[in-house]
Design an enzyme around this catalytic site. Structure first.
Site, PDB file in Angstrom:
ATOM      1  N   ARG A  22       0.679  -1.068  -0.167  1.00 57.44           N
ATOM      2  CA  ARG A  22      -0.079  -0.016  -0.019  1.00 57.44           C
ATOM      3  C   ARG A  22       1.027   1.365   0.065  1.00 57.44           C
ATOM      4  O   ARG A  22       0.688   1.799  -0.825  1.00 57.44           O
ATOM      5  CB  ARG A  22      -0.990  -0.016   1.190  1.00 57.44           C
ATOM      6  CG  ARG A  22      -2.195   0.952   1.180  1.00 57.44           C
ATOM      7  CD  ARG A  22      -1.948   2.137   1.640  1.00 57.44           C
ATOM      8  NE  ARG A  22      -1.381   2.259   2.976  1.00 57.44           N
ATOM      9  CZ  ARG A  22      -0.886   3.447   3.524  1.00 57.44           C
ATOM     10  NH1 ARG A  22      -0.965   4.511   3.058  1.00 57.44           N
ATOM     11  NH2 ARG A  22      -0.354   3.405   4.774  1.00 57.44           N
ATOM     12  N   HIS A  74       3.877   3.734  13.060  1.00 57.51           N
ATOM     13  CA  HIS A  74       4.104   3.741  11.519  1.00 57.51           C
ATOM     14  C   HIS A  74       5.198   4.759  11.328  1.00 57.51           C
ATOM     15  O   HIS A  74       4.753   5.983  11.211  1.00 57.51           O
ATOM     16  CB  HIS A  74       2.643   3.976  10.826  1.00 57.51           C
ATOM     17  CG  HIS A  74       2.828   3.983   9.355  1.00 57.51           C
ATOM     18  ND1 HIS A  74       2.364   3.175   8.619  1.00 57.51           N
ATOM     19  CD2 HIS A  74       3.474   5.226   8.814  1.00 57.51           C
ATOM     20  CE1 HIS A  74       2.664   3.707   7.126  1.00 57.51           C
ATOM     21  NE2 HIS A  74       3.151   4.787   7.399  1.00 57.51           N
ATOM     22  N   HIS A 133       8.503   6.603   9.352  1.00 61.45           N
ATOM     23  CA  HIS A 133       9.127   6.802   7.926  1.00 61.45           C
ATOM     24  C   HIS A 133      10.609   7.301   8.470  1.00 61.45           C
ATOM     25  O   HIS A 133      10.674   7.850   9.367  1.00 61.45           O
ATOM     26  CB  HIS A 133       8.472   7.917   7.381  1.00 61.45           C
ATOM     27  CG  HIS A 133       7.063   7.367   6.379  1.00 61.45           C
ATOM     28  ND1 HIS A 133       7.343   7.327   5.115  1.00 61.45           N
ATOM     29  CD2 HIS A 133       6.046   7.002   6.934  1.00 61.45           C
ATOM     30  CE1 HIS A 133       6.227   6.742   4.788  1.00 61.45           C
ATOM     31  NE2 HIS A 133       5.325   6.383   5.918  1.00 61.45           N
ATOM     32  N   CYS A 189       4.142   9.326   1.012  1.00 63.23           N
ATOM     33  CA  CYS A 189       2.801   9.982   0.959  1.00 63.23           C
ATOM     34  C   CYS A 189       2.504  10.656  -0.158  1.00 63.23           C
ATOM     35  O   CYS A 189       3.156  11.646  -0.248  1.00 63.23           O
ATOM     36  CB  CYS A 189       2.624  10.632   2.464  1.00 63.23           C
ATOM     37  SG  CYS A 189       0.914  11.376   2.336  1.00 63.23           S
TER      38      CYS A 189
END
Ligand code: ZN
Length: 307
Positions: free
Chosen positions: A17, A209, A211, A242
């Protein structure tokens, strides 16, 4: 001070995703299904397989239904769909998923730009999403984006974040995810917010989550482990970004995290070598190199790898 670490960590693979949606080239459904199969065979127990957002916004995810309908049936593996509104929840349920990640932003400006709603409006919509999700019998992971910083607003008040977490928990969601969508977190901010979020969540899991945009990904993991976080999102090869946040490149790499944890005696059940092969095959597909490290190291069969 000696830190105590958990024995096991749960990794949710988000490459299908967060990874694939950050590439211009659209991956065919068939190839996605091959990737999902390979990821599961490498030992991943949680896979986010699609995003149920408008196909005009994210054409890379336009085949979400098709992917979900053709998922392999494997015991003990949970497939998740990413949703931003009730329409997405309904689509995910209809496609046969049992679990969704419903996400809103902790940053008012990001929310207005990305979801076309103020933070308050987004919270109301979130409550509606939970209601619809429960009506469909889904388990729900709530997600908060930009928890540790926003490229428009800078720092987000931790009181605002924790208040949002509490409201989401009160709605009866099953687990929580705090997203460092922009990679702006640091080990200290990770610990400050995670400690309180874990307290609020009780026996419900709190995911991070993360990054690696600013290179602090694994340092943030280590900081989080020390305060009781045992659930992390990652992407194979360190893919991802994103589409709405400029410069939000790269999730922490699944292989890098799994390898580091294994060296520390913390199990994830994931085979680094097999997953590395998946990442390298995707690099060939896209004709580029990903930012992760271990899939590159594992390519060499003439050097010693020490676990
Ligand atoms: Zn992300």
């Amino acid at each position: 001070m000696m830190m105590t670490y958990p024995k096991d960590v749960v990794v949710e693979e988000q490459g299908l995703r967060d990874g694939l949606q950050s590439e211009k080239t659209i991956v065919p459904t068939e190839k996605k299904l091959e990737l999902i199969k390979a990821v599961v065979e490498a030992g991943v127990k949680r896979v986010q397989v699609a995003s149920f957002v408008h196909p005009k916004l994210i054409p890379q995810m336009a085949d979400a239904e098709e992917v979900c309908k053709r998922l392999p049936q494997v015991n003990g593996v949970l497939f998740s769909g990413f949703v931003l509104n009730t329409k997405g929840i309904e689509r995910a349920a209809k496609a046969g998923l049992t679990h969704v990640a419903a996400s809103i932003s902790a940053s008012d400006t990001h929310s207005r730009k990305n979801a076309n709603a103020s933070r308050e409006e987004a919270e109301k919509r979130f409550a509606e999403m939970v209601k619809v999700g429960k009506e469909h019998g889904l388990t729900i992971r709530s997600g908060l984006q930009c928890v540790f910083g926003c490229r428009f607003e800078g720092k987000i008040d931790s009181k605002v974040v924790l208040d949002m977490v509490k409201k989401q928990l009160d709605l009866g969601i099953d687990e929580v995810a705090l997203a460092d969508s922009t990679g702006m977190a640091n080990p200290r901010s990770i610990q400050e917010i995670s400690t309180k979020a874990v307290e609020l969540a009780g026996d419900r899991h709190v995911f991070l989550h993360l990054h690696d945009t600013e290179g602090k990904g694994l340092a943030n993991v280590l900081a989080a482990l020390a305060v009781g976080i045992t659930h992390f999102d990652t992407a194979f090869g360190g893919m991802g970004g994103c589409p709405f946040i400029k410069g939000a490149s790269g999730n922490i790499s699944t292989e890098d995290l799994v390898f580091m944890l294994r060296q520390m005696g913390i199990e994830t059940g994931i085979d680094v070598g097999r997953l590395s092969a998946v990442s390298r095959s995707l690099e060939d597909f896209f004709g580029k190199r990903f930012s992760g490290k271990m899939h590159r190291v594992m390519e060499r069969d003439d050097i010693k790898i020490v676990y």
